[in-house]
Each structure stands twice: as C-alpha cells, then as structure tokens.
Write a protein that holds these residues in place. Structure first.
Motif, short mmCIF file in Angstrom:
data_model
loop_
_atom_site.label_atom_id
_atom_site.label_comp_id
_atom_site.label_asym_id
_atom_site.label_seq_id
_atom_site.Cartn_x
_atom_site.Cartn_y
_atom_site.Cartn_z
N UNK A 197 0.84 -1.21 0.00
CA UNK A 197 0.00 0.00 0.00
C UNK A 197 0.87 1.25 0.00
N UNK A 198 1.94 1.18 0.78
CA UNK A 198 2.82 2.33 0.91
C UNK A 198 3.45 2.69 -0.44
N UNK A 199 3.97 1.70 -1.12
CA UNK A 199 4.69 1.96 -2.39
C UNK A 199 3.71 2.25 -3.54
N UNK A 200 2.66 1.45 -3.60
CA UNK A 200 1.71 1.59 -4.71
C UNK A 200 1.00 2.95 -4.65
N UNK A 201 0.52 3.29 -3.46
CA UNK A 201 -0.26 4.53 -3.33
C UNK A 201 0.59 5.78 -3.17
N UNK A 202 1.77 5.63 -2.60
CA UNK A 202 2.57 6.81 -2.31
C UNK A 202 3.65 7.11 -3.33
N UNK A 203 4.23 6.06 -3.93
CA UNK A 203 5.30 6.26 -4.91
C UNK A 203 4.78 6.10 -6.34
N UNK A 214 5.18 8.37 -9.50
CA UNK A 214 6.18 7.81 -10.41
C UNK A 214 5.74 6.40 -10.79
N UNK A 215 4.55 6.32 -11.41
CA UNK A 215 3.96 5.01 -11.67
C UNK A 215 4.81 4.19 -12.64
N UNK A 219 7.16 2.84 -7.79
CA UNK A 219 6.67 1.84 -6.83
C UNK A 219 7.60 0.64 -6.77
N UNK A 220 8.26 0.32 -7.89
CA UNK A 220 9.16 -0.85 -7.86
C UNK A 220 10.46 -0.54 -7.13
N UNK A 221 10.94 0.69 -7.23
CA UNK A 221 12.14 1.05 -6.45
C UNK A 221 11.80 0.99 -4.96
N UNK A 222 10.64 1.54 -4.63
CA UNK A 222 10.20 1.54 -3.23
C UNK A 222 10.09 0.10 -2.71
N UNK A 223 9.45 -0.74 -3.48
CA UNK A 223 9.28 -2.15 -3.08
C UNK A 223 10.64 -2.80 -2.85
N UNK A 224 11.53 -2.60 -3.81
CA UNK A 224 12.82 -3.27 -3.80
C UNK A 224 13.63 -2.89 -2.55
N UNK A 225 13.70 -1.60 -2.28
CA UNK A 225 14.55 -1.18 -1.15
C UNK A 225 13.84 -1.35 0.19
N UNK A 226 12.53 -1.35 0.19
CA UNK A 226 11.84 -1.69 1.45
C UNK A 226 12.12 -3.15 1.81
N UNK A 354 -2.30 4.44 -15.86
CA UNK A 354 -1.21 5.11 -16.57
C UNK A 354 -0.32 4.03 -17.21
N UNK A 355 0.45 4.43 -18.19
CA UNK A 355 1.43 3.51 -18.80
C UNK A 355 2.79 4.19 -18.73
N UNK A 356 3.78 3.60 -18.08
CA UNK A 356 3.71 2.31 -17.38
C UNK A 356 3.13 2.51 -15.99
N UNK A 357 2.67 1.45 -15.40
CA UNK A 357 2.20 1.49 -14.00
C UNK A 357 2.05 0.06 -13.52
N UNK A 358 1.98 -0.08 -12.22
CA UNK A 358 1.77 -1.41 -11.67
C UNK A 358 0.39 -1.93 -12.08
N UNK A 359 -0.58 -1.01 -12.20
CA UNK A 359 -1.91 -1.42 -12.66
C UNK A 359 -1.82 -2.02 -14.06
#
Ligand code: NOJ
Length: 517
Positions: A197-203, A214-215, A219-226, A354-359
């Motif tokens: 939730x933190x990365x998807x909604x905030x980053x 930064x869709x 979110x992937x940078x956030x996920x990776x380093x978290x 958006x493209x690209x995005x996790x969605x």
C-alpha cells in the motif's frame, strides 16, 4: 527458530485434535486455542499527535499534509490525532479493559531520531516509548512493535525515501537504535507495515503521501529497497540481538482477497491469481517461498513490458544472489493485514491506468459487488469468505510451517457507538478465520483488531472510522468511549468463542454481513 515454529505448530495441531474429538461443528462452536494471541493495533502517526513536541522531527506525513491541507476531505492532519502522546495511560487502560494480551503499536522514526539518522537520538522519545512499553508490561500486555508504519523522516524523504538505495543502511541504523533501547522489553517486532500500500499509493500514485506519481518505476524502487531494508533489520536482529534478547521479528504484508468476477471464466480466474501474485507475491515470495526472489510471473511480466515500452532495463530491479539468500526466510512469522475483497476481471488497459504502471503491469480490473455491505471508506466492502480464502492461498503457497499472525483486520464506517456492522464484521471474519484454522489446518497464531480507537485514517482524515472505541475529536480531552464492537470483542477474548447473539440488535438495524458463498 525452526524448532520454535514446530512447537507452536504442534500446539495448534493438538488443539485441532481436541476439537475434532469433541465433534464440534459450525463456526460459532469453535474455540480459540490456548495461547492464541488476541490483540489490538494502532500506528504512531494515526494516534500520537504531538507532531512537533519535545524535539520530534517531521515525518513526510507532517510535511505533506501541512503543504496539502486539502488532501483530506475534512482538511485534517495528524497534528493532534487521538493525542496518545499525552493520553497513553488512557490507551493502556482501554487495551486492558478489552482483556487482550497484546498491543501492536509503532514507533515514530522521526520522533526517536529527529533527523532520521542515529547521531541524534531524542531523549524525550526514549522516555516516552520506554514509559509506554513499561506501563503495558505492568498491565500484563505484551507490546508488539512496528518500526515503520509509513512515517518516513522528511530529511530522508527529500532524498528519495525508499527509492534511494542508501535508505537500507539508514533503516538498519534506526532498527539498531530501537533494538538497543527497547529490545530488553520488546520481544515481538515487525519491520514494515504494508509495503504494498505504501509503495503503490505513495510512490506509484498520489492516494497517499508522498504522492510522487512515479507510476511504473517509483513503486518498484520503493518495493525493492523496502524489502532489502526489511532483510537488513531482520539479520541485524537475528545476529546481534536475538542471542540475548530472544525475541521474534517479522514483516506485515497486506492483501485484499481477489475473487474472479465470473468464477466460470478462465480469464477472470487467471486475473485473480495474477493480481494476488503482483500485490502479495511480490513481497511474500522473496521472503517466504523456498526459491526466494520475486515470483517468476512478476519478474517476466515487468521485464517483458519494460522491454516493449523501450526501457533498457526492467523497471523492477534485480536482487543479487546474495540478496535473494538474505531475504529468503527473513521473517519469523507472516504478519497479514486484511480488510476487504475485490472482484477481478482481465483487462489489457483501462482509462484510469497510466502507462507504465503497476496497474498496467497487473492487467486486472477491480470491482466490488454492489450487494456487499459498504459501510464506510470507498475501497471497503464486507465479504467475510474472502478472509478464509486468502489465508488458504497464503498457506498453500508458502506452507503450513510459517505461523500467520493477523496483524490487522477491521471495519470502516462513518462513526457512532452502536456499531452493529462492526460487531457483525468481527464475528463473521473471525468465524472464517476459525474455519481456516480448524477445517483447513492453517497455522494462525494471533489476531489483532484494527483499531483500538478512532484515529487519523490517512486519505479519509477523520471522516471514516475503524475504532473499537469512539474518540471525541471535538473535545481537547479526546475522550475514549467503548462502542458495541468493543464490548463484543472483549466477550470473544474472554470466552475464546464467538457468540453471535451476544449483542442484541434492534430489529430496525437487522442487517447482517453474513454472506453465503
Ligand atoms: C492498514 C494500515 O496499516 C492502517 O494504517 C490503516 O488505518 C488501515 N489499513 C485501514 O485503512
């Protein structure tokens, strides 16, 4: 660790056999096993207030909400919240009143380390958290402490927050300070709360601070380093603190249940699985699977789409072989937050993506069934069977030997003491959980209701409520008053059983969450 897991598992199996020997049936008849961890949960930014008192540094939520006062519908923020910084004795009294043995709270990183770094430790914060923890223990309540519940120190946010690889080291430093200062009395830690939730909604998006949008990349940078920061804190504890402090440390992940919109359509069935892999597998697979690393499906999907979109590298970073090893098995338990279910159908693109995005990478359209009760936040509907299904999905993927602790579960409404919908929600969701334990053999060791009292609910401000206790936000006293759900939860904890008739409903409000599936 492995042996203690086995002991706990044996305890669950033992109580299972007692139950089947009694020949009981039906969710109302199951009894919670001895030693089952009942608790309630809160988070620092949502309850503490005192945003700038006693030398506290700013968190990104302070900074963001002060500069975006219209972000919440009521133009509110967590400056005062439930004022737990001053009223923690009242909080402990109501945790005690509920009869639960565990209280999950979080440390505010910028309260403890005002600049985020360990060269400046706030003495007031040390006093505050030590006092809270000591008072909990005096009241026979075991603290479960989360290191990161979304309140990143602003100086680190300015440097990119979780998208900056150096944050892994700084998070480890913060964890070391916390283990050093509180590890003599805190025996259960969680590193991160809901990184998805933190990365998807905030980053990736702007639903949460820091609203970077930064869709597809952020979110992937956030996920990776978290994830790497989690592993760093886990190993620090495991190697330097566990031998003397002898506690447990894990991570809290979240997931909706993903229900195929049309259960006989193979595309929807596949979409639901795809969604769970992206939302939950991305975090759980590196930590809890035997192979480690991101799920193959997620890896291939983001790699392939990145290539097609003209990127030289995948938008999802790669772990080194050492990092894969360091993440694998880096959690003593699976902390799970669950609230609601969505209906999943396959889609190649939607206007809102958006493209690209996790969605876009996930390729799944989400809906909710209009027949499901929708008592509060716009994302929230009541569908109890999804809880059991999700627990089973996790168990099937990662194995019964991983103890699952439900670190959050609760209902959103718009307030009021006579919260019949919340009473129903807890009864029904707990009944599903008991079935996952007793009928399906899932290894669930604990359950934390979200949340102790009404608080600052992020995007909703104070407009939606999750509390067992009502908080009077119009009074400087922030008086806490039990709702019917508190009385009901206390009875479940006391009797270790669900009594569906304990709270009598007036016939006018005789709506029920019970849904046949
Ligand atoms: C999960 C989060 O951890 C918590 O902070 C939030 O209040 C609840 N979901 C309800 O939205």
């Amino acid at each position: 660790m492995a042996s203690s897991r086995k002991v706990v598992l044996r305890a669950v199996l033992a109580s299972l056999s007692v139950l089947s020997a009694r020949g009981e049936s039906g969710p109302g008849n199951y009894t919670f096993p001895d030693g089952f961890m009942f608790g309630v949960a809160t988070a620092a930014y949502q309850i503490e207030g005192a945003w700038n008192e006693d030398g506290k540094g700013e968190s990104m939520w302070d900074t963001f909400l002060h500069s975006h006062p219209y972000y919440t519908p009521d133009h509110s923020n967590g400056d005062v919240a439930a004022d737990s910084y001053h009223k923690y004795m009242d909080d402990i009294a109501i945790v005690k009143e509920l009869g639960v043995e565990y209280y999950r709270l979080s440390i505010s990183w910028p309260r403890l380390l005002p600049n985020g770094t360990d060269n400046n430790i706030s003495k007031s914060a040390v006093r505050y958290y030590r006092k809270v923890i000591k008072e909990l223990i005096n009241a026979n309540i075991i603290p479960v402490v989360t290191l990161f519940h979304w309140d990143m120190p602003t100086p680190f946010m300015d440097l990119g927050g979780w998208a900056n690889p150096q944050i892994v080291n700084y998070f480890r430093d913060y964890a070391r300070v916390a283990f050093n200062l509180f590890g003599d009395v805190v025996k259960i830690w969680t590193t991160m709360n809901e990184p998805h939730q933190h990365c998807y909604n905030g980053y990736g998006g702007d639903y949460f601070a820091p609203a970077i949008k930064s869709h597809g990349v952020g979110e992937y940078l956030c996920i990776h380093y978290m994830l790497l920061a989690h592993a760093a804190a886990y190993h620090l504890y495991d190697e330097e603190f566990r031998p003397t402090q002898k506690g447990k440390i894990g991570i809290t992940l979240d997931a909706f249940w993903a229900k195929p919109k049309n259960s006989s359509n193979p595309d929807d069935i596949e979409a639901a699985e795809r969604y769970l892999q992206m939302h939950l597998g991305t975090f759980a697979h590196p930590i809890f699977s035997k192979q480690g690393d991101y799920p193959e499906f997620v890896r291939n999907r983001v790699d392939t789409l990145s290539l097609h979109q003209g990127y030289t590298r995948s938008r999802l970073p790669y772990f080194t072989p050492e990092e894969v090893i360091s993440l694998r098995g880096s959690s003593d338990f699976f902390g799970l937050n669950h609230y609601t279910t969505f209906l999943m159908s396959s889609s190649n693109s939607e206007e809102s993506w958006a493209v690209p995005s996790m969605d876009y990478d996930t390729g799944v359209k989400l809906d909710q069934d209009p027949k499901w009760l929708k008592p509060g936040s716009d994302w929230f509907s009541v569908y109890p069977p999804g809880f059991r299904k999700l627990i089973n999905w996790i168990t099937n993927k990662y194995g019964k030997e991983i103890p699952i602790i439900i670190t959050e579960n609760g209902l959103s409404d718009f307030g009021g003491i006579n919260d019949y919908a919340r009473v129903d929600y807890y009864n029904e969701y707990l009944a599903q959980m008991l079935q996952a334990m007793y009928v399906d053999g899932c290894n669930i060791q604990g359950y934390f209701a979200w949340t102790l009292m009404d608080d600052f609910e992020w995007k909703d401000g104070y407009t939606s409520k999750f509390g067992l206790y009502h908080v009077d936000f119009n009074s400087t006293k922030r008086t806490r008053t039990p709702k019917l759900s508190a009385i009901n939860y206390r009875e479940i904890v006391r009797t270790k059983k669900i009594n569906f008739d304990f709270i009598e409903k007036p016939s006018s409000s005789a709506q029920s969450n019970r849904i046949k599936d």
